[in-house]
Design a protein around this motif. Structure first.
Motif, PDB file in Angstrom:
ATOM      1  N   ALA A 310       0.760  -1.043   0.094  1.00  0.00           N
ATOM      2  CA  ALA A 310      -0.066   0.156   0.067  1.00  0.00           C
ATOM      3  C   ALA A 310       1.015   1.051  -0.174  1.00  0.00           C
ATOM      4  O   ALA A 310       1.905   1.170   0.496  1.00  0.00           O
ATOM      5  N   ASN A 311       0.415   2.395  -0.697  1.00  0.00           N
ATOM      6  CA  ASN A 311       1.187   3.518  -0.482  1.00  0.00           C
ATOM      7  C   ASN A 311       0.216   5.004  -0.450  1.00  0.00           C
ATOM      8  O   ASN A 311      -0.781   4.597  -0.822  1.00  0.00           O
ATOM      9  N   LEU A 312       0.905   5.860   0.134  1.00  0.00           N
ATOM     10  CA  LEU A 312      -0.049   7.184   0.324  1.00  0.00           C
ATOM     11  C   LEU A 312       1.077   8.231   0.039  1.00  0.00           C
ATOM     12  O   LEU A 312       2.436   8.383   0.003  1.00  0.00           O
ATOM     13  N   LYS A 323      -3.788   7.526  -3.065  1.00  0.00           N
ATOM     14  CA  LYS A 323      -3.709   6.408  -2.249  1.00  0.00           C
ATOM     15  C   LYS A 323      -3.390   5.255  -3.372  1.00  0.00           C
ATOM     16  O   LYS A 323      -3.947   5.120  -4.420  1.00  0.00           O
ATOM     17  N   ASP A 324      -2.368   4.259  -3.063  1.00  0.00           N
ATOM     18  CA  ASP A 324      -2.189   3.155  -3.769  1.00  0.00           C
ATOM     19  C   ASP A 324      -1.927   3.456  -5.138  1.00  0.00           C
ATOM     20  O   ASP A 324      -2.548   2.828  -6.222  1.00  0.00           O
ATOM     21  N   LEU A 325      -1.120   4.377  -5.580  1.00  0.00           N
ATOM     22  CA  LEU A 325      -0.793   4.941  -6.895  1.00  0.00           C
ATOM     23  C   LEU A 325       0.266   3.812  -7.367  1.00  0.00           C
ATOM     24  O   LEU A 325       1.114   3.319  -7.152  1.00  0.00           O
ATOM     25  N   ASP A 326       0.017   3.665  -8.749  1.00  0.00           N
ATOM     26  CA  ASP A 326       0.973   2.738  -9.847  1.00  0.00           C
ATOM     27  C   ASP A 326       2.258   3.710 -10.113  1.00  0.00           C
ATOM     28  O   ASP A 326       2.060   4.922  -9.961  1.00  0.00           O
ATOM     29  N   GLU A 327       3.188   2.991 -10.604  1.00  0.00           N
ATOM     30  CA  GLU A 327       4.332   3.787 -10.943  1.00  0.00           C
ATOM     31  C   GLU A 327       3.903   5.032 -12.023  1.00  0.00           C
ATOM     32  O   GLU A 327       4.515   6.078 -12.185  1.00  0.00           O
ATOM     33  N   LYS A 328       2.970   4.753 -12.960  1.00  0.00           N
ATOM     34  CA  LYS A 328       2.741   5.700 -14.006  1.00  0.00           C
ATOM     35  C   LYS A 328       2.091   7.054 -13.430  1.00  0.00           C
ATOM     36  O   LYS A 328       2.445   8.228 -13.512  1.00  0.00           O
ATOM     37  N   ALA A 329       1.169   6.639 -12.391  1.00  0.00           N
ATOM     38  CA  ALA A 329       0.484   7.644 -11.595  1.00  0.00           C
ATOM     39  C   ALA A 329       1.426   8.629 -10.665  1.00  0.00           C
ATOM     40  O   ALA A 329       1.426   9.701 -10.671  1.00  0.00           O
TER      41      ALA A 329
END
Length: 358
Positions: A310-312, A323-329
């Protein structure tokens, strides 16, 4: 006189045995085509925290089960099919149906079973219902059966157990329930979870946290202020989040000189040595912290982390921006940050030039 006393004792004994509900449930069933098999019965929450075995012989089974209140259980078939049942002390639960249609059994014995049976029979008449239609039917049931335990089951099945649950809608449906439903462990935990999720929604201010890094230094949110902060939740024991560390290494390599952006890894580890070994093995050069409380950690609860990885993304003023961003985002966001800062720098230069001309 002796006869009168004997009669009194008999009456007292009868009242003692029959004055209240039996604390047992009589369960019997006949499911055509089941043959000889073994079924399992387990609770949906801690109000029925055990597993019972039901032996099927020639399509039939029966059991006497001890319960002290109304509980939700699941009848598990050998093919993996699960069917919900509701049991209360003194009930005589009868189950009928076919092995070819285990999703549409006929169950009675109390109001919740009868109501859910009617709901499932109604679904059976639909040809190929869409997910939206199923949700609409479930919502209609929940609203019209606000005191039914079957409504709690449908709330969980059609609204909570989805890829992207609509927490506000779930809360609205849950708050419409009445009677003792809201006091049940599942409902208390669900509403508590929604409250936690709402506090960690995008746009909300991130809670303050204080954790120690691998060297024992205290790291806080305020010590990382004035920067965009990408927080990555992971653990040495979680293979998926370990693989995702490669993505964060790429981001760190590109952005390590960016004064407006930084990374922070928060681990859900329990063992310090395994955590440190994973940091070294995965080459995690950015700040890493851990409180060694696993899923019980305060920060995990504050940010409503339910899964790994998970990431923020937090803004410099502490707002949750993603929240829960992928690499492109993440790359798009970093590009936006650079462009925004470039505009600010141009604006500063224009302001300074205009001031010098006066």
């Amino acid at each position: 006189m002796k006869k009168v006393c004997l009669l009194c004792l008999l009456l007292i004994g009868l009242f003692a045995c029959g004055g209240g509900k039996s604390e047992f449930v009589s369960l019997s069933g006949e499911i055509k085509g089941l043959g000889n098999d073994t079924l399992y019965l387990y609770g949906m929450d801690r109000m029925y925290d055990r597993v019972d075995t039901l032996v099927v012989k020639e399509d039939k089974f029966s059991a006497t089960l001890a319960v002290d209140t109304l509980v939700s259980v699941v009848l598990l078939f050998s093919d993996g099919t699960e069917y919900p049942l509701f049991l209360d002390k003194g009930n005589r639960i009868r189950i009928a149906g076919s092995d070819a249609a285990l999703f549409a059994l006929q169950v009675d014995g109390n109001a919740a079973n009868v109501e859910l049976t009617a709901f499932n029979q109604e679904l059976k008449t639909l040809e190929v219902p869409s997910a939206k239609e199923l949700e609409e039917r479930a919502e209609g049931f929940i609203k019209s059966h606000s005191a039914s335990l079957a409504g709690v089951y449908l709330l969980d099945k059609y609204f909570v157990q989805t890829l992207k649950p609509d927490l506000k809608h779930i809360k609205t449906l849950a708050e419409g329930m009445i009677g003792e439903l809201k006091d049940r462990p599942y409902m208390r935990e669900l509403l508590s979870r929604i409250d936690e999720e709402e506090k960690a929604e995008i746009g909300k201010t991130a809670p303050f946290f204080r954790l120690r890094n691998a060297e024992g230094k205290e790291i806080t949110r305020s010590s990382l202020k004035d920067q965009y902060l990408l927080v990555h939740f992971w653990a040495s024991w979680d293979s998926i989040s370990r693989r995702e560390n490669a993505m964060f290494r790429r981001i760190y390599k590109k952005e390590q000189k960016n004064k407006d952006f930084t990374l922070l890894g928060i681990s859900l580890d329990w063992e310090k040595d395994r955590w440190k070994e994973a940091i070294k093995a995965d080459t995690l050069k950015w700040e890493q912290v851990c409180d060694f409380a696993g899923w019980n950690g305060e920060v995990v609860k504050q940010f409503a982390i339910r899964k790994l990885p998970a990431n923020l993304l937090l803004s410099p003023n502490g707002k949750i921006e993603g929240k829960d961003l992928d690499e492109k985002a993440i790359e798009r966001k970093l590009k936006d940050i650079r462009e925004e800062n470039e505009k600010k720098e141009v604006a500063k230069k224009v302001t300074a030039r205009n001031r010098n001309r006066r």
